[in-house]
Design an enzyme around this catalytic site. Structure first.
Site, PDB file in Angstrom:
ATOM      1  N   ARG A 180       0.789  -1.239   0.000  1.00 50.50           N
ATOM      2  CA  ARG A 180       0.000   0.000   0.000  1.00 50.50           C
ATOM      3  C   ARG A 180       0.818   1.285   0.000  1.00 50.50           C
ATOM      4  O   ARG A 180       0.247   2.374  -0.085  1.00 50.50           O
ATOM      5  CB  ARG A 180      -0.984   0.054   1.181  1.00 50.50           C
ATOM      6  CG  ARG A 180      -1.996  -1.061   1.186  1.00 50.50           C
ATOM      7  CD  ARG A 180      -3.201  -0.703   2.013  1.00 50.50           C
ATOM      8  NE  ARG A 180      -2.872  -0.376   3.392  1.00 50.50           N
ATOM      9  CZ  ARG A 180      -3.667   0.322   4.194  1.00 50.50           C
ATOM     10  NH1 ARG A 180      -4.817   0.791   3.755  1.00 50.50           N
ATOM     11  NH2 ARG A 180      -3.300   0.566   5.417  1.00 50.50           N
ATOM     12  N   ASP A 181       2.149   1.222   0.105  1.00 53.87           N
ATOM     13  CA  ASP A 181       2.937   2.461   0.050  1.00 53.87           C
ATOM     14  C   ASP A 181       4.278   2.201  -0.628  1.00 53.87           C
ATOM     15  O   ASP A 181       5.331   2.566  -0.106  1.00 53.87           O
ATOM     16  CB  ASP A 181       3.144   3.026   1.453  1.00 53.87           C
ATOM     17  CG  ASP A 181       3.692   4.456   1.424  1.00 53.87           C
ATOM     18  OD1 ASP A 181       3.574   5.117   0.373  1.00 53.87           O
ATOM     19  OD2 ASP A 181       4.248   4.904   2.449  1.00 53.87           O
ATOM     20  N   VAL A 182       4.239   1.582  -1.796  1.00 57.59           N
ATOM     21  CA  VAL A 182       5.465   1.361  -2.558  1.00 57.59           C
ATOM     22  C   VAL A 182       5.840   2.690  -3.213  1.00 57.59           C
ATOM     23  O   VAL A 182       5.088   3.223  -4.028  1.00 57.59           O
ATOM     24  CB  VAL A 182       5.282   0.278  -3.635  1.00 57.59           C
ATOM     25  CG1 VAL A 182       6.608  -0.007  -4.330  1.00 57.59           C
ATOM     26  CG2 VAL A 182       4.730  -1.004  -3.017  1.00 57.59           C
ATOM     27  N   ASN A 209      10.678   4.310   0.041  1.00 59.20           N
ATOM     28  CA  ASN A 209      10.601   3.031   0.747  1.00 59.20           C
ATOM     29  C   ASN A 209      11.388   1.923   0.054  1.00 59.20           C
ATOM     30  O   ASN A 209      11.224   0.747   0.381  1.00 59.20           O
ATOM     31  CB  ASN A 209       9.134   2.601   0.903  1.00 59.20           C
ATOM     32  CG  ASN A 209       8.453   3.343   2.041  1.00 59.20           C
ATOM     33  OD1 ASN A 209       9.100   3.782   2.978  1.00 59.20           O
ATOM     34  ND2 ASN A 209       7.143   3.507   1.938  1.00 59.20           N
ATOM     35  N   THR A 212       1.467   7.150  -0.460  1.00 60.61           N
ATOM     36  CA  THR A 212       2.065   8.333  -1.078  1.00 60.61           C
ATOM     37  C   THR A 212       1.243   8.656  -2.317  1.00 60.61           C
ATOM     38  O   THR A 212       1.184   7.847  -3.252  1.00 60.61           O
ATOM     39  CB  THR A 212       3.536   8.059  -1.453  1.00 60.61           C
ATOM     40  OG1 THR A 212       4.236   7.632  -0.277  1.00 60.61           O
ATOM     41  CG2 THR A 212       4.199   9.313  -1.993  1.00 60.61           C
TER      42      THR A 212
END
Length: 238
Positions: free
Chosen positions: A53-55, A59, A93
């Protein structure tokens, strides 16, 4: 380690653009990490249905030996999480978020695939095609904007690489690759270069960039040596 976003900034300022093989080769371990997470199961074989959910570039960590690691599964979700975020709460993001998740559809494996497509597009094009000056503009672009094909921006991009990235970034999630491995497989098959040579050159370039004082000076960050010394100094005495 530095994250991929920092390295891209340095490459853009120091050399103008990232080499295409470097962009693809650095993303393949990310897709492999996602495939591993997506396929995790419980002891009885039931899928855990993990979605990152936040690649995003921030990160994706790269060390001085050229190892690529996907970081921060802190907001990753499983299908049967006891803890549920409140409806309407955005996590992730924005400029790498799949459009359907902004429309209330739960994040999925294909949402993570989409984020990888956007990151790879950014590495090759040099800019995120959805990022606007204001969050509202970014949100609008994520939902409505269709970026130009990469071959129109760089003539060194093979058609098969361009097509794979465009498929990963489809607005309709059903038109995307069904898995991170499917995207990775398409990229491997689209290579117009030696994978072994490209990987060796990538590691050599990362070691040169990360080991120099030019990169941290240009970006205004600590050197890896300074970070390592600070970490060691903070450890309790044996």
């Amino acid at each position: 380690v530095f994250h991929l976003g920092l390295w891209l900034r340095y490459v853009r300022e120091a050399r103008g653009k990232m080499l295409l093989p470097h962009a693809v080769e650095v993303m393949l371990p990310v897709l492999e990490a996602l495939e591993f997470a997506h396929r995790l199961t419980k002891a009885d074989g039931t899928p855990l249905d993990i979605v990152h959910r936040d690649v995003s570039p921030a990160n994706i960590l790269i060390d001085q030996q050229g190892h690529v690691k996907l970081h921060d599964f802190g907001i990753a979700r499983m299908a049967d999480d006891e803890f549920k975020t409140q409806d309407g709460t955005f996590r992730g993001t924005l400029s790498f978020t799949a459009p359907e998740t902004l429309q209330g559809i739960p994040a999925s494996v294909r949402s993570d695939v989409y984020a990888c497509g956007v990151i790879l597009y950014q590495l090759i094009a040099g800019a995120n095609p959805f990022r606007g000056d204001q969050p509202s503009e970014t949100l609008h672009r994520v939902v409505t904007h269709v970026p130009p094909r990469l071959r129109s921006l760089r003539d060194d991009v093979p058609e098969a690489v361009d097509a794979a990235i465009a498929k990963a970034m489809e607005k309709d999630r059903q038109q995307r690759f069904e898995s991170a491995e499917a995207f990775a497989s398409a990229l491997r098959g689209a290579r117009a270069w030696s994978a072994q040579d490209a990987q060796a050159e990538l590691v050599h370039t990362i070691q040169q960039d990360f080991g120099s004082v030019e990169m941290p000076t240009l970006l205004g960050v600590e050197t890896l040596q300074a970070r390592d010394a600070a970490w060691r100094a903070a450890q309790p005495a044996a």
